[in-house]
Design an enzyme around this catalytic site. Structure first.
Site, PDB file in Angstrom:
ATOM      1  N   THR A  86      -3.919 -22.910   4.290  1.00  0.00           N
ATOM      2  CA  THR A  86      -3.177 -23.099   5.540  1.00  0.00           C
ATOM      3  C   THR A  86      -1.757 -22.559   5.489  1.00  0.00           C
ATOM      4  O   THR A  86      -1.339 -21.786   6.359  1.00  0.00           O
ATOM      5  CB  THR A  86      -3.157 -24.597   5.901  1.00  0.00           C
ATOM      6  OG1 THR A  86      -4.498 -25.012   6.169  1.00  0.00           O
ATOM      7  CG2 THR A  86      -2.297 -24.856   7.123  1.00  0.00           C
ATOM      8  N   ASN A 107      -0.473 -24.348  -0.259  1.00  0.00           N
ATOM      9  CA  ASN A 107       0.046 -25.542   0.409  1.00  0.00           C
ATOM     10  C   ASN A 107       0.997 -26.298  -0.504  1.00  0.00           C
ATOM     11  O   ASN A 107       1.972 -26.898  -0.054  1.00  0.00           O
ATOM     12  CB  ASN A 107      -1.105 -26.458   0.828  1.00  0.00           C
ATOM     13  CG  ASN A 107      -2.007 -25.821   1.865  1.00  0.00           C
ATOM     14  OD1 ASN A 107      -1.594 -24.923   2.595  1.00  0.00           O
ATOM     15  ND2 ASN A 107      -3.248 -26.271   1.919  1.00  0.00           N
ATOM     16  N   ASP A 169       2.715 -30.408   9.529  1.00  0.00           N
ATOM     17  CA  ASP A 169       4.101 -29.943   9.428  1.00  0.00           C
ATOM     18  C   ASP A 169       4.175 -28.453   9.102  1.00  0.00           C
ATOM     19  O   ASP A 169       4.951 -27.710   9.687  1.00  0.00           O
ATOM     20  CB  ASP A 169       4.888 -30.765   8.403  1.00  0.00           C
ATOM     21  CG  ASP A 169       4.249 -30.807   7.027  1.00  0.00           C
ATOM     22  OD1 ASP A 169       4.181 -29.760   6.371  1.00  0.00           O
ATOM     23  OD2 ASP A 169       3.807 -31.889   6.600  1.00  0.00           O
ATOM     24  N   HIS A 315     -13.606 -29.217   7.161  1.00  0.00           N
ATOM     25  CA  HIS A 315     -13.522 -29.790   5.816  1.00  0.00           C
ATOM     26  C   HIS A 315     -14.501 -30.956   5.651  1.00  0.00           C
ATOM     27  O   HIS A 315     -15.149 -31.090   4.612  1.00  0.00           O
ATOM     28  CB  HIS A 315     -12.102 -30.277   5.526  1.00  0.00           C
ATOM     29  CG  HIS A 315     -11.205 -29.246   4.932  1.00  0.00           C
ATOM     30  ND1 HIS A 315     -11.428 -28.682   3.690  1.00  0.00           N
ATOM     31  CD2 HIS A 315     -10.063 -28.669   5.402  1.00  0.00           C
ATOM     32  CE1 HIS A 315     -10.470 -27.809   3.423  1.00  0.00           C
ATOM     33  NE2 HIS A 315      -9.632 -27.779   4.450  1.00  0.00           N
ATOM     34  N   ASP A 358      -5.593 -19.380  10.419  1.00  0.00           N
ATOM     35  CA  ASP A 358      -4.896 -19.259   9.141  1.00  0.00           C
ATOM     36  C   ASP A 358      -5.836 -18.944   7.990  1.00  0.00           C
ATOM     37  O   ASP A 358      -5.403 -18.518   6.926  1.00  0.00           O
ATOM     38  CB  ASP A 358      -4.112 -20.537   8.839  1.00  0.00           C
ATOM     39  CG  ASP A 358      -4.962 -21.799   8.968  1.00  0.00           C
ATOM     40  OD1 ASP A 358      -6.103 -21.714   9.477  1.00  0.00           O
ATOM     41  OD2 ASP A 358      -4.480 -22.872   8.578  1.00  0.00           O
ATOM     42  N   HIS A 359      -7.133 -19.143   8.190  1.00  0.00           N
ATOM     43  CA  HIS A 359      -8.157 -18.835   7.187  1.00  0.00           C
ATOM     44  C   HIS A 359      -9.505 -19.116   7.815  1.00  0.00           C
ATOM     45  O   HIS A 359      -9.597 -19.736   8.887  1.00  0.00           O
ATOM     46  CB  HIS A 359      -7.986 -19.686   5.914  1.00  0.00           C
ATOM     47  CG  HIS A 359      -7.911 -21.165   6.173  1.00  0.00           C
ATOM     48  ND1 HIS A 359      -9.020 -21.923   6.483  1.00  0.00           N
ATOM     49  CD2 HIS A 359      -6.856 -22.027   6.196  1.00  0.00           C
ATOM     50  CE1 HIS A 359      -8.657 -23.184   6.674  1.00  0.00           C
ATOM     51  NE2 HIS A 359      -7.342 -23.282   6.517  1.00  0.00           N
TER      52      HIS A 359
END
Length: 552
Positions: A86, A107, A169, A315, A358-359
């Site tokens: 991410t 991360n 965040d 996930h 992001d992926h």
């Protein structure tokens, strides 16, 4: 569209960017060209391109299909770095810089000297406004070593506003850059908050949004499938043994907060791994547009909205699941409503919308294995313990491998030196041992990361994930379909393989991005220089991309 037309469009964008740097008037801005009033940059966390196209026939006419049918979309868009997670993805998008330059290698990672954990957007000098701040909470872009397109824009045009919003965040802070403002969802309260890096106190509109307690509207609300059961035959049914049973459970319909008497921290946290996490994030985005009057004048603003729910759902249940399938359909409807709001508020001809991820995501190993594919899990703790025991037999030191850091392994360099050993010998031995572990495809040592080999598969991608001052000296790549994970179910990402690198790049804004499918390979790093050309400002200083070949 012919290759010549693609090339011509790219050259025009490049020329516009160069012209911007040389034009009279305010530095970096071409005074005569039209620019959008607002850039709306959307990220769907953890969305592989294959999911968008797999369910295309079930999408609404003005959600994802606004891009696919009436915008520009890139069928072969990828990340160029290997550790696809991410923070690394969000750091590339609006800077054009791979982790090798941005410093956001994962991360989290470990300090090479002390071994202490470092969180990508952690900064103990700053706190959340009005909320408890955990020790490794993300509060600023301190670790982000490059500038974004928003930083460039605000450096030239300080009146422009750049705002990042996300359920995570890192999804808010990294796209907002150093000169924007970031707001993130607080899972203990159901509110959105910024940090003292950006401001001393929230503006009135944020306080008003939070005071209305919009998250409470989802208490006891049911996540119900949008379509009849027969519409989900292409995805895996609920309740599989490898699907997580925590949070909201692994069956639809699911009632959010079903086990709670009233809204509280557990309920607020469970909003995010449901469609309602996206709904509340987009509601806050609307509040930001209204409160900050984004797109209301001739100074272009940038609004980045990273939607986190799909990542949590993939996930927990895997991208092959009905829960993931249905979530995408919910998100599609939210996007349709959001675009129609933007058309009315900002004006359909006044903004550019761009969407990426992001992926991607691997299929759940247990599911893939049931389909006859080579897929399994590698237990990180057991592998590390075994590696240390084998290294001890050869070198006489019990714990030479200190632990994992992003995609790699750190070693006890002081112990290596004290034993009179050479680090390169320890790394080479560790590589030979790790290659004996079933599921590990390759291991790259420091010499390889610093070398000039261009032939070894995936080495170039791992180099782009490797920052020389931060990353571990030994980098690990698992076999396709395998996960480096101790979790008993669910799925993940983080490899240089297509299922993790292939993501959507979708754009809409007829005056600026054209219309049609582009089949040639492009990279997410190309987004930043493309937006720079549209805004007629220089590309971010460390950008490694080039303008996208937009169709006419």
């Amino acid at each position: 569209m012919s290759t010549a037309n693609y090339t011509r469009r790219a050259l025009l964008l490049s020329a516009a960017a160069l012209l911007a740097g040389c034009a009279s008037g305010p530095p970096g801005v071409a005074p005569t060209a039209s620019k959008p009033k607002l850039i709306v940059f959307l990220v769907v966390d953890g969305l592989p391109q294959r999911q968008v196209l797999s369910y295309r026939d079930q999408l609404q006419p003005d959600g994802f299909k606004r891009f696919l049918d009436r915008g520009a979309w890139f069928a072969n868009a990828h990340y160029g770095h290997g550790h696809t997670v991410t923070a690394a993805g969000h750091a590339v998008m609006l800077s054009g810089a791979y982790p090798q330059k941005s410093g956001i290698i994962g991360n989290e990672w470990r300090d090479r000297e002390t071994g202490e954990s470092i969180y990508c957007t952690g900064d103990s000098a700053h706190q959340y406004i009005g909320h408890k701040t955990a020790p490794l909470a993300g509060t600023s872009p301190k670790n982000y070593k490059v500038e974004t397109i928003g930083d460039v824009l605000r450096g030239l045009q300080p009146d422009s506003k750049v705002i990042g919003i996300s359920g995570k965040d890192r999804g808010a802070i990294l796209p907002a850059g150093h000169k924007g403002q970031a707001y993130m969802y607080m899972s203990e309260s159901g509110q959105f908050a910024s940090s003292t890096y950006y401001m001393a106190a929230h503006p009135v509109w944020v306080n008003g949004f939070n005071a209305a307690k919009p998250a409470d509207n989802f208490f006891k609300k049911s996540w119900t499938p949008l379509l009849p059961e027969s519409a989900y035959v292409r995805s895996v049914p609920d309740g599989q043994p490898w699907q997580s049973t925590g949070g909201n459970g692994n069956h639809l319909p699911a009632v959010i907060g079903d086990k709670h008497e009233k809204p509280g921290p557990l309920f607020y946290a469970n909003i995010i791994p449901s469609p309602f996490g996206d709904e509340i994030t987009l509601a806050f985005a609307r509040a930001a547009i209204e409160g900050e009057q984004l797109g209301a004048d001739d100074k272009t603003d940038i609004l980045s909205v990273s939607l986190s729910s799909h990542d949590y759902i993939n996930h927990a249940f895997g991208p092959e699941s009905r829960l993931s399938h249905d979530h995408l359909l919910h998100l599609d409807r939210y996007l349709q409503d959001f675009f129609q709001y933007l058309d009315a508020k900002v004006g359909a001809g006044n903004y550019v919308a761009m969407l990426t991820a992001d992926h991607g995501f691997a299929d759940t190993p247990e599911w893939a294995k049931s389909q006859g594919r080579d897929a399994e899990r590698i237990n990180p703790a057991l592998t590390l313990g075994w590696l240390n025991s084998e290294l001890a037999k050869q070198f006489g030191e019990p714990k030479l491998a200190r632990g994992y850091s992003a995609a790699g392994l750190l070693f006890d360099e002081k112990a290596i030196k004290a034993r009179g050993l050479k680090s390169a010998d320890v790394y080479a031995t560790a590589k030979k041992l790790l290659l004996q572990v079933d599921g590990i495809a390759d291991v790259f040592t420091l010499d390889q990361m610093q070398g000039s080999d261009t032939q070894t598969p995936y080495l170039a991608a791992m180099r782009r994930s490797w920052h020389p001052d931060i990353a571990a000296p030994v980098q690990i790549v698992v076999k396709p379909g395998w996960l480096y994970s101790s979790r008993g179910g669910g799925s993940s990402h983080g490899t240089p393989y297509e299922y993790d690198t292939h993501v959507p790049i979708l754009a809409w804004g007829p005056a600026w991005v054209g219309r049609g499918e582009v089949k040639q390979r492009v990279e997410v790093a190309d987004i930043a220089p493309t937006l720079a050309a549209i805004l007629q400002v220089p590309a971010p200083a460390h950008s490694q991309g080039r303008p996208l070949p937009l169709p006419n």
